[in-house]
Design a protein around this motif. Structure first.
Motif, PDB file in Angstrom:
ATOM      1  N   THR A  57      56.236 -71.067-129.291  1.00 59.71           N
ATOM      2  CA  THR A  57      57.270 -70.373-128.502  1.00 59.71           C
ATOM      3  C   THR A  57      57.937 -69.345-129.404  1.00 59.71           C
ATOM      4  N   ASP A  58      59.148 -68.877-129.001  1.00 61.41           N
ATOM      5  CA  ASP A  58      59.901 -67.905-129.791  1.00 61.41           C
ATOM      6  C   ASP A  58      59.140 -66.600-129.950  1.00 61.41           C
ATOM      7  N   GLU A  59      58.780 -65.983-128.838  1.00 65.15           N
ATOM      8  CA  GLU A  59      58.158 -64.664-128.842  1.00 65.15           C
ATOM      9  C   GLU A  59      56.885 -64.645-129.671  1.00 65.15           C
ATOM     10  N   GLY A  60      55.975 -65.535-129.351  1.00 63.98           N
ATOM     11  CA  GLY A  60      54.686 -65.553-130.024  1.00 63.98           C
ATOM     12  C   GLY A  60      53.784 -64.426-129.532  1.00 63.98           C
ATOM     13  N   GLU A  61      52.556 -64.463-130.013  1.00 64.54           N
ATOM     14  CA  GLU A  61      51.604 -63.390-129.685  1.00 64.54           C
ATOM     15  C   GLU A  61      51.361 -63.261-128.188  1.00 64.54           C
ATOM     16  N   LEU A  62      51.218 -64.407-127.492  1.00 68.28           N
ATOM     17  CA  LEU A  62      50.879 -64.353-126.072  1.00 68.28           C
ATOM     18  C   LEU A  62      52.016 -63.763-125.250  1.00 68.28           C
ATOM     19  N   CYS A  63      53.221 -64.127-125.612  1.00 67.76           N
ATOM     20  CA  CYS A  63      54.379 -63.594-124.906  1.00 67.76           C
ATOM     21  C   CYS A  63      54.439 -62.080-125.086  1.00 67.76           C
ATOM     22  N   ARG A  64      54.183 -61.621-126.300  1.00 64.17           N
ATOM     23  CA  ARG A  64      54.226 -60.171-126.552  1.00 64.17           C
ATOM     24  C   ARG A  64      53.092 -59.448-125.818  1.00 64.17           C
ATOM     25  N   LEU A  65      51.907 -60.056-125.828  1.00 68.54           N
ATOM     26  CA  LEU A  65      50.776 -59.464-125.097  1.00 68.54           C
ATOM     27  C   LEU A  65      51.080 -59.398-123.601  1.00 68.54           C
ATOM     28  N   LEU A  66      51.641 -60.489-123.089  1.00 66.73           N
ATOM     29  CA  LEU A  66      51.974 -60.544-121.661  1.00 66.73           C
ATOM     30  C   LEU A  66      52.972 -59.437-121.302  1.00 66.73           C
ATOM     31  N   GLU A  67      53.949 -59.218-122.163  1.00 74.23           N
ATOM     32  CA  GLU A  67      54.945 -58.177-121.886  1.00 74.23           C
ATOM     33  C   GLU A  67      54.290 -56.793-121.824  1.00 74.23           C
ATOM     34  N   LEU A  68      53.352 -56.545-122.707  1.00 76.34           N
ATOM     35  CA  LEU A  68      52.637 -55.257-122.669  1.00 76.34           C
ATOM     36  C   LEU A  68      51.810 -55.131-121.394  1.00 76.34           C
ATOM     37  N   ARG A  69      51.120 -56.220-121.069  1.00 77.39           N
ATOM     38  CA  ARG A  69      50.248 -56.194-119.887  1.00 77.39           C
ATOM     39  C   ARG A  69      51.065 -56.035-118.602  1.00 77.39           C
ATOM     40  N   LEU A  70      52.227 -56.677-118.532  1.00 73.85           N
ATOM     41  CA  LEU A  70      53.060 -56.582-117.334  1.00 73.85           C
ATOM     42  C   LEU A  70      53.675 -55.188-117.208  1.00 73.85           C
ATOM     43  N   ALA A  71      54.047 -54.594-118.344  1.00 74.68           N
ATOM     44  CA  ALA A  71      54.595 -53.231-118.309  1.00 74.68           C
ATOM     45  C   ALA A  71      53.533 -52.273-117.768  1.00 74.68           C
ATOM     46  N   GLU A  72      52.296 -52.501-118.174  1.00 75.01           N
ATOM     47  CA  GLU A  72      51.193 -51.672-117.693  1.00 75.01           C
ATOM     48  C   GLU A  72      50.966 -51.913-116.195  1.00 75.01           C
ATOM     49  N   PHE A  73      50.979 -53.177-115.798  1.00 78.10           N
ATOM     50  CA  PHE A  73      50.758 -53.577-114.406  1.00 78.10           C
ATOM     51  C   PHE A  73      51.775 -52.905-113.474  1.00 78.10           C
ATOM     52  N   HIS A  74      53.018 -52.795-113.941  1.00 82.96           N
ATOM     53  CA  HIS A  74      54.072 -52.216-113.103  1.00 82.96           C
ATOM     54  C   HIS A  74      54.347 -50.752-113.434  1.00 82.96           C
ATOM     55  N   ALA A  75      53.595 -50.194-114.370  1.00 81.58           N
ATOM     56  CA  ALA A  75      53.797 -48.802-114.789  1.00 81.58           C
ATOM     57  C   ALA A  75      55.251 -48.551-115.183  1.00 81.58           C
ATOM     58  N   VAL A  76      55.799 -49.432-116.026  1.00 80.10           N
ATOM     59  CA  VAL A  76      57.171 -49.264-116.514  1.00 80.10           C
ATOM     60  C   VAL A  76      57.170 -49.266-118.039  1.00 80.10           C
ATOM     61  N   GLU A  77      58.309 -48.855-118.607  1.00 77.91           N
ATOM     62  CA  GLU A  77      58.446 -48.835-120.062  1.00 77.91           C
ATOM     63  C   GLU A  77      58.377 -50.236-120.665  1.00 77.91           C
ATOM     64  N   ARG A  78      59.136 -51.163-120.040  1.00 76.36           N
ATOM     65  CA  ARG A  78      59.271 -52.462-120.689  1.00 76.36           C
ATOM     66  C   ARG A  78      59.238 -53.613-119.689  1.00 76.36           C
ATOM     67  N   ALA A  79      58.665 -54.733-120.129  1.00 75.57           N
ATOM     68  CA  ALA A  79      58.760 -55.985-119.383  1.00 75.57           C
ATOM     69  C   ALA A  79      59.264 -57.040-120.360  1.00 75.57           C
TER      70      ALA A  79
END
Lengths: 403, 396
Positions: B47-69
């Motif tokens: 936990t605590d902002e591991g690799e998967l959480c960071r990857l997910l945030e990038l992927r979700l930002a892309e999915f929604h076409a936004v700067e940040r998730a």
């Protein structure tokens, strides 16, 4: 070249090639994890859907049995647990809490309109000071006491219970560090109105994030369960629900960690004793001993440094350890009472003297799944050498401190 | 005996041996989930902002076409944090419809504000600039605008209105993750949008959620607030904070679900088309159509019960439940709830008029195309024998 160069802070290569963090990080073997995941995927029961899932129900049952408590309510994380507990007990007003705790303990009060009133700690055990609690109770207007069991140790629970009764205030506990600890064979988890455990990965029983609330009070348990958010409220006044359900995969991990608890506790104990033995003779280093508990989980190795006897300050020692890739930590830093908005709370002069001294001198060393006997030897050698070469270290660090 | 078909409510065996829910309960490929899990078995960071959480945030930002998730432990706490971070200072009320998620008033109370309920637009079933205007006053701190289960509320209009008035807008986009509005992806409207990845939603992460925004500063602040206000290990930036971190196990599940989301939508589409074809022939029930222009996920099946339907909604739901068809009312207005904290509950004529009219039929991973046919059959039988059924209930 001199022998001083054995330390990375003086230019040698770090002892550890990878950063060694503080925290327990026990975790199930892959096989068990894979099996559990396959079972959940087969059932398609991922989390509470109308009702708590089968693994959460089983985990709670096992926790109740293990702790000897009537209700264990599994939750997403301990902060959610404390928020729900605070709201349910409804002290809404001034609550006595130590500043010497993780900031999340204090923050949990804010969300239910409670104002923290900071008590000091006992300098020997670093647990809440009974004298300080009594002085604050005498000050009046106190609605509750949020006790914090620290470092795999416990508060003087019986004395605190008597105080709470005498002043008629609600007493409940943050037991994040204390899963599996016992006082005279009675488990932490059975004291006060409720206790809240953390199953964050840094604690002995991990569900990655997670925790549970324990109580022997049936009516309270029903309210807490409703607040957790897995049921739709029926008729009558709805509780102010939260969302704090534990998922089935977290419960599966928790069940496996509960199976491993005895082994992990023993591992902690051996590591703890090894630290005690190797650091015990170094001047100016004191390893905290367990005072109130008859059984500890030994999940934290906590050192207190005496600058003049050791030759370095706590922060200098930590710089030495960090250069070696040992992520030893000043814990609870900065102190809760020094952080906005809590810094604005009025205090008597000297109210937190022992807390402030602990905040300057305390550090934590790595213990748990990621630590080996060899690593402990190395870490203790580093501390020893740091003491021996304190003068050259001080001058090596001085230019850094100046910038 | 009459010629009544076999209804479980009359003592016959239920049509389905296993309950058919409305929640999605999507099951991604187990191998994908295990593959992602190997990442934290390797790193030992759970936990605590591991690799998967960071990857997910990038992927979700892309999915929604936004700067940040920003990933969070649940949509609920995502909302609490977004409100706490964005609400105007020294103002107490948050405008939200009473006809919406059953815990939205609880979220507002946790964030320390007073819900001020507004009405909905009879066309979209969502709030609109007009319904917001009726609730607006000098205590308004924020507008919390949920998208309805089917199609969007006027996200563009509400965003513009918030900007004109200087009132922050947060969208509750839990049911709208896949959608577009005015050819813009949902996720980038207003000041922030909040999503849930609870197992009943489009993306399944067991439990979890995320916030999207194009405001980098806000994203940073929410990132601190969800982890005790901590920046790094030793700096506390924000006292008003809590633990709303998403753990790596849940992040692994979210990633596995996200990988397959387009395939999943294709499956929903097929079942939706079956429902649409079947319901066309049932007098008294009208399917709310997902608008193709809004890039729907076709997941939720909402029907409007017309005057010619023979039974009340509650009787219909009772009858269906006996068959293990767990259809649900489409929201129960929050004004019907009794709570212990203050709320502002004005008259809401549109909500009052339509509140009994809608129900949600089973869909998602537990419902096969064959199941849809069977559900259509029961509904057809209810339509045909409704008055007999009613009579029989009365005599019993």
């Amino acid at each position: 070249m001199t022998g001083n160069l054995s330390l990375a802070v003086l230019g040698a290569r770090p002892r550890f090639s990878e950063l060694l963090p503080v925290g327990q990080f026990y975790w199930p073997e892959w096989e068990g994890y894979e099996n559990a995941a396959r079972g959940i995927f087969l059932r398609r029961y991922y989390t509470a859907q109308r009702f708590a899932g089968p693994l959460v129900v089983e985990f709670q049952r096992r926790l109740q049995e293990f702790l000897g408590v009537k209700h264990a309510i599994a939750i997403r994380n301990a902060t959610n647990g404390l928020m729900i507990a605070t709201h349910t007990l409804g002290p809404s007003g001034k609550v006595i809490v130590p500043s010497w705790t993780f900031i999340g303990t204090i923050q949990s009060l804010l969300w239910s309109n409670c104002q923290p009133v900071f008590c000091d700690i006992d300098p020997e055990s670093q647990q809440m000071s009974l004298g300080s609690v009594r002085r604050l109770l005498d000050g009046g207007e106190i609605k509750g006491i949020l006790g914090v069991h620290l470092w795999g140790n416990a508060l003087p629970v019986y004395e605190l219970e008597m105080l709470a009764e005498e002043y008629g205030v609600a007493l409940y506990y943050d037991a994040a560090h204390a899963f599996g600890c016992r006082v005279n064979e009675r488990a932490i988890g059975t004291f006060g109105r409720v206790e809240v455990f953390s199953f964050h990965a840094t604690n002995i029983l991990s569900t990655a994030e997670g925790g549970c609330i324990t109580t022997n009070d049936d009516a309270l348990a029903a309210k807490l369960r409703a607040m957790r958010g897995d049921h739709v409220s029926g008729a009558g006044v709805s509780v102010q629900s939260a969302t704090a359900r534990m998922s089935e995969i977290q419960a599966a991990i928790g069940l496996m960690m509960l199976d491993d608890f005895g082994r992990n506790r023993r591992n902690n104990e051996e590591q703890h004793r090894s630290y005690e033995k190797r650091l015990g003779d170094i001047p100016g280093i004191r390893i905290l001993k367990h005072s109130s508990v008859t059984t500890s989980n030994f999940q934290n190795v906590v050192g207190v440094i005496d600058n003049s006897a050791f030759g370095l300050t706590r922060d200098e020692l930590l710089a030495v350890l960090r250069a070696e890739n040992v992520a030893a930590e000043r814990h609870f830093y900065p102190s809760s009472h020094a952080v906005s908005p809590f810094a604005d709370i009025a205090r008597e002069p000297g109210q937190l003297d022992h807390t402030e001294s602990a905040a300057r001198s305390t550090f934590q060393l790595p213990i748990g799944a990621r630590v080996t006997a060899g690593a402990i030897e190395q870490i203790c050698d580093i501390v020893h050498e740091a003491h021996l070469h304190s003068k050259s270290i001080k001058s090596a660090l001085a230019p850094l401190a100046a910038t | 005996m009459s010629g009544l078909p076999r209804f479980a409510v009359c003592g016959e065996k239920p049509l389905f041996a296993e309950a058919k829910p409305t929640g999605n309960l999507y099951r991604p490929s187990i191998e994908k989930f295990l593959g992602y899990s190997r990442v934290f078995y390797q790193s030992k960071r759970y936990t605590d902002e591991g690799e998967l959480c960071r990857l997910l945030e990038l992927r979700l930002a892309e999915f929604h076409a936004v700067e940040r998730a920003i990933c969070v432990s649940s949509g609920f706490w995502g909302h609490v944090l977004a409100m706490a971070a964005l609400a105007l200072p020294r103002r107490r009320e948050i405008i939200t419809p009473a006809f919406g998620y059953r815990r939205s008033d609880d979220m507002i109370a946790w964030a320390g504000f007073v819900p001020h309920f507004c009405d909905v637009d009879p066309e979209t079933l969502g709030i609109s600039v007009n319904t917001i205007k009726a609730a607006l006053n000098d205590r308004t701190a924020l507008i919390l605008a949920p998208h309805p289960m089917v199609n969007c509320c006027d996200a563009q209009g509400i965003e513009n209105f918030g900007r004109e008035q200087g009132i922050p807008v947060v969208f509750d986009s839990v049911e709208a993750a896949y959608r577009d509005y005015n050819n813009r992806r949902i996720g980038g409207f207003g000041d922030a949008e909040v999503f849930s990845t609870h197992s009943t939603k489009l993306l399944n992460s067991f439990e979890g959620g995320y916030i999207t925004t194009n405001n980098g500063q806000l994203a940073d602040r929410l990132g601190h607030m969800k982890r005790f206000g901590l920046v790094g290990a030793e700096t506390v930036k924000d006292g008003q904070a809590l633990n709303a971190k998403l753990n790596e196990v849940h992040a692994a599940m979210a990633l596995a679900s996200l990988d397959e989301v387009d395939d999943q939508v294709a499956l929903h589409r097929r079942k939706y088309d079956l429902y649409a074809a079947g319901l066309r022939n049932i007098d008294g029930l009208k399917l709310l159509e997902h608008k193709e222009s809004q890039r729907p996920d076709y997941r939720l099946i909402v029907v409007r019960i017309g005057a010619s339907w023979p039974l009340s909604r509650e009787d219909t739901l009772r009858l269906l439940e006996a068959e293990n068809v767990l259809a649900r009312p489409y929201y129960s207005p929050l004004t019907n709830k009794v709570v212990e904290y203050p709320r502002v509950c004005p008259e809401l004529p549109v909500t009052e008029a339509i509140v009994q009219d809608f129900m949600v039929l089973p869909s998602g991973a537990h419902v096969s195309e064959d199941d849809v046919e069977k559900i259509i059959d029961i509904l057809t039988n209810i339509r045909r024998h409704g008055s007999e059924l009613k009579l029989r209930w009365k005599t019993e």
